[in-house]
Scaffold this motif. Structure first.
Motif, PDB file in Angstrom:
ATOM      1  N   GLU A 300      -9.973  10.095   2.082  1.00  0.00           N
ATOM      2  CA  GLU A 300     -10.875   9.011   1.702  1.00  0.00           C
ATOM      3  C   GLU A 300     -10.165   7.911   0.915  1.00  0.00           C
ATOM      4  N   ASP A 301      -9.002   8.229   0.351  1.00  0.00           N
ATOM      5  CA  ASP A 301      -8.222   7.221  -0.373  1.00  0.00           C
ATOM      6  C   ASP A 301      -7.212   6.516   0.531  1.00  0.00           C
ATOM      7  N   LEU A 302      -6.946   7.081   1.700  1.00  0.00           N
ATOM      8  CA  LEU A 302      -5.897   6.560   2.581  1.00  0.00           C
ATOM      9  C   LEU A 302      -6.436   5.888   3.833  1.00  0.00           C
ATOM     10  N   ASP A 303      -7.655   6.219   4.247  1.00  0.00           N
ATOM     11  CA  ASP A 303      -8.192   5.715   5.510  1.00  0.00           C
ATOM     12  C   ASP A 303      -8.467   4.218   5.443  1.00  0.00           C
ATOM     13  N   GLY A 304      -7.904   3.490   6.405  1.00  0.00           N
ATOM     14  CA  GLY A 304      -8.155   2.057   6.457  1.00  0.00           C
ATOM     15  C   GLY A 304      -7.003   1.295   7.055  1.00  0.00           C
ATOM     16  N   VAL A 305      -6.792   0.094   6.554  1.00  0.00           N
ATOM     17  CA  VAL A 305      -5.733  -0.796   7.027  1.00  0.00           C
ATOM     18  C   VAL A 305      -4.894  -1.225   5.836  1.00  0.00           C
ATOM     19  N   MET A 306      -3.590  -0.942   5.889  1.00  0.00           N
ATOM     20  CA  MET A 306      -2.668  -1.381   4.857  1.00  0.00           C
ATOM     21  C   MET A 306      -1.932  -2.616   5.355  1.00  0.00           C
ATOM     22  N   VAL A 307      -1.852  -3.627   4.504  1.00  0.00           N
ATOM     23  CA  VAL A 307      -1.204  -4.881   4.878  1.00  0.00           C
ATOM     24  C   VAL A 307       0.087  -5.030   4.073  1.00  0.00           C
ATOM     25  N   PHE A 308       1.183  -5.260   4.789  1.00  0.00           N
ATOM     26  CA  PHE A 308       2.497  -5.446   4.172  1.00  0.00           C
ATOM     27  C   PHE A 308       2.977  -6.869   4.434  1.00  0.00           C
TER      28      PHE A 308
END
Length: 356
Positions: A300-308
């Motif tokens: 639940e803390d990691l699910d999603g989209v990370m932008v670099f």
């Protein structure tokens, strides 16, 4: 019954439900959406104050490979375990079956002529093009006389060359295809030239996954699923003739995160599907009287989209209730981020556009 913003459309026989405007999972109604997290002040300009994450459709088993077609205003997304490609119509909100069976299609993209390019990552194990009349043209199914492993993700360069990754996922088990022994000794990144010739351009990555070009196409980014010590994104210099050189690690998913499919925006930022990599703790934890080997990090803390940013530093995170496998930019203005995430399709308007 037609789809409206207040209705739910059930597709009989498909076990699928399309949902309007995020109502099914309790879309946040506050502006700005707290699901959009600014990790660096440089990301703030990409957040639209009055835009929130919307759930557009659900009912898939593992959503992947979204590709947007601007002329007809629809999005295609693979539902790999269900062996089909789904179609989301942007104008009327319907979500229907585009192709079934689909040879466990994974990555999809659009070429310069507006044709669908698809990675069929099991059974046929090939890269194909859907012509305007609906016929299928096989672009690649073997290298040096041996079958490809399981084509995964694909991107088209402005010169018309097609680049794709070929890991093992589609032949590893029954869930996403049919088990088979690999014929290739390595898991490669390939390039299909304009004359149809197939070249293995990167051969030293263990299960390469998502890939994308920088806005000027002078760099190619590739996710390595079995990176050391964590999943990684590698950067390569691309010469005018397509030659690949100067392998450099750009991103290391050091917080137990799993990098997956991604896209690059016009400023060179990498918008990456993200979630737990499934790694377990070395020692068990006692939970309700049982010893359990818990995940390192919480889904639940990691699910999603990370932008670099182009330097590989995390600048933003879009929190989702499901793990995001892949994404793309679409919409009439190219500023709608479509996120294929486990069972569902999500969207978010952002203040940027895809590089392509």
């Amino acid at each position: 019954m037609g789809m409206t913003r207040r209705n739910i459309l059930s597709i009989g026989g498909a076990g699928l439900v399309a949902v309007a405007a995020g109502k099914a999972w309790g879309q946040n109604l506050r502006y700005p959406d707290p699901a959009i997290e600014i990790l660096d002040p440089s990301f703030a300009k990409y957040r639209i104050y009055a835009s929130t994450v919307e759930q557009l459709a659900s009912g898939m088993r593992w959503a992947e490979g979204p590709a947007y077609f601007p002329e007809e205003r629809y999005l295609l997304v693979s539902d790999i375990p269900n062996n089909r490609i789904m179609k989301y119509d942007e104008e009327d909100g319907t979500f229907t079956i585009f192709r079934s069976p689909a040879n466990f299609a994974n990555g999809n993209t659009r070429d310069k002529e507006g044709r669908l390019i698809t990675c069929e990552h099991s059974v046929t194990r090939r890269v194909v093009r859907t012509e305007k009349d609906g016929t299928i043209t096989v672009l690649a199914d073997a290298y040096e006389g041996k079958r490809l492993n399981a084509p995964n993700d694909v991107v088209v360069k402005s010169d018309g060359t097609i680049w794709f990754t070929d890991p093992l996922f589609g032949i590893n088990g029954n869930y996403e295809g049919e088990p088979a022994k690999p014929d290739q000794a390595t898991t490669n990144v390939y390039r299909i030239d304009a004359d149809g010739k197939l070249a293995a351009v990167i051969t030293d990555l263990i299960n390469p996954n998502g890939l994308a070009f920088s806005p000027d196409e002078k760099e190619l980014y590739v996710v390595e699923w079995k990176g050391t010590p964590n999943r990684s994104i590698w950067s390569y210099d691309i010469a005018a003739d397509g030659a690949v050189s100067n392998k450099t690690k750009l991103v290391n998913a050091s917080d137990f995160g799993a990098l997956d499919g991604f896209k690059v925006d016009r400023d060179g930022n990498l918008w990456c599907g993200y979630g737990s990599n499934g790694a377990l703790s070395e020692e068990p934890t006692e939970i309700a009287g049982r010893k359990v080997y818990a995940l390192k990090g919480k889904s639940e803390d990691l699910d999603g989209v990370m932008v670099f940013n182009p330097q590989g530093d995390p600048i933003g995170f879009i929190r989702l209730p499901e793990r995001c496998g892949n994404l793309t930019f679409g919409g009439p203005k190219g500023n709608r981020l479509y996120m294929a995430s486990s069972h569902s399709l999500y969207a978010l308007y952002v203040e940027t556009q895809g590089a392509v």
